[in-house]
Design a protein around this motif. Sequence first.
Motif, PDB file in Angstrom:
ATOM      1  N   THR A 162      15.690  20.872  18.215  1.00 13.18           N
ATOM      2  CA  THR A 162      15.849  22.250  18.709  1.00 13.18           C
ATOM      3  C   THR A 162      16.856  23.050  17.894  1.00 13.18           C
ATOM      4  OG1 THR A 162      17.530  21.578  20.309  1.00 13.18           O
ATOM      5  CG2 THR A 162      15.236  21.577  21.059  1.00 13.18           C
ATOM      6  N   VAL A 163      17.647  22.390  17.066  1.00 15.01           N
ATOM      7  CA  VAL A 163      18.608  23.098  16.199  1.00 15.01           C
ATOM      8  C   VAL A 163      17.879  23.453  14.903  1.00 15.01           C
ATOM      9  CG1 VAL A 163      20.881  23.026  15.108  1.00 15.01           C
ATOM     10  CG2 VAL A 163      20.471  21.738  17.205  1.00 15.01           C
ATOM     11  N   HIS A 164      17.168  24.592  14.941  1.00 11.97           N
ATOM     12  CA  HIS A 164      16.259  24.920  13.840  1.00 11.97           C
ATOM     13  C   HIS A 164      16.414  26.341  13.321  1.00 11.97           C
ATOM     14  CE1 HIS A 164      14.225  26.631  17.371  1.00 11.97           C
ATOM     15  NE2 HIS A 164      13.678  27.477  16.515  1.00 11.97           N
TER      16      HIS A 164
ATOM     17  N   ARG B  33      24.389  25.508  20.500  1.00 10.07           N
ATOM     18  CA  ARG B  33      25.094  24.611  19.583  1.00 10.07           C
ATOM     19  C   ARG B  33      24.587  24.827  18.168  1.00 10.07           C
ATOM     20  NH1 ARG B  33      22.231  19.316  19.206  1.00 10.07           N
ATOM     21  NH2 ARG B  33      20.180  19.575  20.188  1.00 10.07           N
ATOM     22  N   SER B  34      25.422  24.441  17.202  1.00 10.74           N
ATOM     23  CA  SER B  34      25.120  24.715  15.793  1.00 10.74           C
ATOM     24  C   SER B  34      25.553  23.559  14.909  1.00 10.74           C
ATOM     25  CB  SER B  34      25.852  25.983  15.323  1.00 10.74           C
ATOM     26  OG  SER B  34      25.563  27.084  16.138  1.00 10.74           O
TER      27      SER B  34
ATOM     28  N   VAL C 181      25.984  27.398   5.109  1.00 16.15           N
ATOM     29  CA  VAL C 181      24.879  27.938   5.896  1.00 16.15           C
ATOM     30  C   VAL C 181      24.931  27.361   7.308  1.00 16.15           C
ATOM     31  CG1 VAL C 181      23.282  26.147   5.087  1.00 16.15           C
ATOM     32  CG2 VAL C 181      22.360  28.284   5.980  1.00 16.15           C
ATOM     33  N   THR C 182      24.577  28.200   8.288  1.00 16.88           N
ATOM     34  CA  THR C 182      24.556  27.759   9.681  1.00 16.88           C
ATOM     35  C   THR C 182      23.128  27.535  10.151  1.00 16.88           C
ATOM     36  OG1 THR C 182      24.435  30.017  10.565  1.00 16.88           O
ATOM     37  CG2 THR C 182      26.633  29.105  10.165  1.00 16.88           C
ATOM     38  N   VAL C 183      22.950  26.580  11.066  1.00 15.67           N
ATOM     39  CA  VAL C 183      21.676  26.347  11.743  1.00 15.67           C
ATOM     40  C   VAL C 183      22.006  26.136  13.219  1.00 15.67           C
ATOM     41  CG1 VAL C 183      19.605  24.929  11.919  1.00 15.67           C
ATOM     42  CG2 VAL C 183      20.687  25.268   9.692  1.00 15.67           C
ATOM     43  N   ALA C 184      21.293  26.836  14.114  1.00 14.31           N
ATOM     44  CA  ALA C 184      21.638  26.791  15.533  1.00 14.31           C
ATOM     45  C   ALA C 184      20.396  26.727  16.402  1.00 14.31           C
ATOM     46  CB  ALA C 184      22.462  28.022  15.912  1.00 14.31           C
ATOM     47  N   GLU C 185      20.587  26.424  17.674  1.00 15.02           N
ATOM     48  CA  GLU C 185      19.527  26.624  18.640  1.00 15.02           C
ATOM     49  C   GLU C 185      19.325  28.124  18.820  1.00 15.02           C
ATOM     50  OE1 GLU C 185      19.612  22.752  21.572  1.00 15.02           O
ATOM     51  OE2 GLU C 185      20.596  24.593  22.237  1.00 15.02           O
ATOM     52  N   GLU C 186      18.069  28.524  19.041  1.00 14.76           N
ATOM     53  CA  GLU C 186      17.775  29.953  19.138  1.00 14.76           C
ATOM     54  C   GLU C 186      17.970  30.453  20.568  1.00 14.76           C
ATOM     55  OE1 GLU C 186      14.370  33.173  17.747  1.00 14.76           O
ATOM     56  OE2 GLU C 186      13.860  31.062  17.928  1.00 14.76           O
ATOM     57  N   ARG C 187      19.215  30.398  21.017  1.00 15.10           N
ATOM     58  CA  ARG C 187      19.583  30.888  22.339  1.00 15.10           C
ATOM     59  C   ARG C 187      21.103  31.025  22.386  1.00 15.10           C
ATOM     60  NH1 ARG C 187      18.321  25.640  26.235  1.00 15.10           N
ATOM     61  NH2 ARG C 187      19.253  24.030  24.916  1.00 15.10           N
ATOM     62  N   PRO C 188      21.607  31.896  23.273  1.00 16.73           N
ATOM     63  CA  PRO C 188      23.059  32.102  23.336  1.00 16.73           C
ATOM     64  C   PRO C 188      23.780  30.894  23.901  1.00 16.73           C
ATOM     65  CG  PRO C 188      21.958  33.270  25.116  1.00 16.73           C
ATOM     66  CD  PRO C 188      20.875  32.740  24.219  1.00 16.73           C
ATOM     67  N   ASP C 189      25.094  30.806  23.563  1.00 20.42           N
ATOM     68  CA  ASP C 189      25.964  29.762  24.127  1.00 20.42           C
ATOM     69  C   ASP C 189      25.364  28.372  23.943  1.00 20.42           C
ATOM     70  OD1 ASP C 189      27.656  31.865  25.135  1.00 20.42           O
ATOM     71  OD2 ASP C 189      26.215  32.124  26.762  1.00 20.42           O
TER      72      ASP C 189
ATOM     73  N   TYR D 279      29.209  22.559  16.185  1.00 23.68           N
ATOM     74  CA  TYR D 279      30.030  23.447  17.008  1.00 23.68           C
ATOM     75  C   TYR D 279      29.275  23.797  18.290  1.00 23.68           C
ATOM     76  CZ  TYR D 279      33.584  26.878  18.085  1.00 23.68           C
ATOM     77  OH  TYR D 279      34.618  27.558  18.690  1.00 23.68           O
ATOM     78  N   PRO D 280      29.958  23.816  19.453  1.00 28.05           N
ATOM     79  CA  PRO D 280      29.283  24.056  20.733  1.00 28.05           C
ATOM     80  C   PRO D 280      29.073  25.539  21.040  1.00 28.05           C
ATOM     81  CG  PRO D 280      31.589  23.584  21.128  1.00 28.05           C
ATOM     82  CD  PRO D 280      31.373  23.417  19.640  1.00 28.05           C
ATOM     83  N   ASP D 281      28.449  26.243  20.128  1.00 21.44           N
ATOM     84  CA  ASP D 281      28.081  27.651  20.340  1.00 21.44           C
ATOM     85  C   ASP D 281      27.061  28.005  19.271  1.00 21.44           C
ATOM     86  OD1 ASP D 281      27.931  30.232  21.296  1.00 21.44           O
ATOM     87  OD2 ASP D 281      30.080  30.638  21.144  1.00 21.44           O
ATOM     88  N   HIS D 282      26.355  29.124  19.462  1.00 19.60           N
ATOM     89  CA  HIS D 282      25.397  29.590  18.474  1.00 19.60           C
ATOM     90  C   HIS D 282      26.153  30.329  17.373  1.00 19.60           C
ATOM     91  CE1 HIS D 282      21.398  31.299  17.204  1.00 19.60           C
ATOM     92  NE2 HIS D 282      22.234  32.136  16.619  1.00 19.60           N
TER      93      HIS D 282
END
Length: 243
Positions: free
Chosen positions: A93-95, A119-120, A109-117, A138-141
Amino acid sequence: MTPTVDEAIARVDRAAGWVLVDTVPLDFVCHHPRGIDRADGTFFVSGSEILEPAAAVRGADGTSYAAGRGRAHLFEMSPRGRLLRHWDLGEDTVHHAGGLTHDGQFVWVTVAEERPDSRSIVYRLDPASGEVEEMFRYPDHLAGIARDPETGLLHTVTWGGRRILVLSTDGEPVGRTAVPGRRVGLHDCVAVAVRSPTGRAVTVGATDFEVAGADRLRLYALPDDSSAPGAASLLVLEAALRG
């Protein structure tokens, strides 16, 4: 005297107008481009490939967000749109690839889940060797990212530009600033002479800036999704500087 990029940006106003001076088709699929920066004559581009879209889910307790699935990509391309190298990033899900920055030696470069609050994962690429290293989680987008050339700290933007975070290169929080209002959503970051405790960044999607002589600023932009080679183009625009 030729201005710096920082000085040139300060001399562009709404009356200047941007003129398209070149269109460069890409010979590869970049999916949804998120960040772009140059390093030693080539461009690095981050892109998100969506396999299952994220979605807002409304319930009795309010709105929650399904993360979705996909793949994150990092590309190196020539100034004429030819793919040189490609790296797969993220997991499950981290895409959602975010912004990227070249600090003179490495590409971050950052990669995160596509939702607020959410993880990345923050990655660092060595262009010389082609080696990609996961630096921290990191525990945030985390979306946009820039590195202060003086302190070495990372300045990042969270989902929708809600917060600006200052982090060490191993992910330790150093500073945090809430961004008031909801008029502008910030996603990508291009570092421009970072000086303040919260950093200074220019944010306009997947863009990069370059001074084009003493009186013009050049903007490189990748605004479109790409589902086939040639479907996306690098746009080159220029604006006159006031004064």
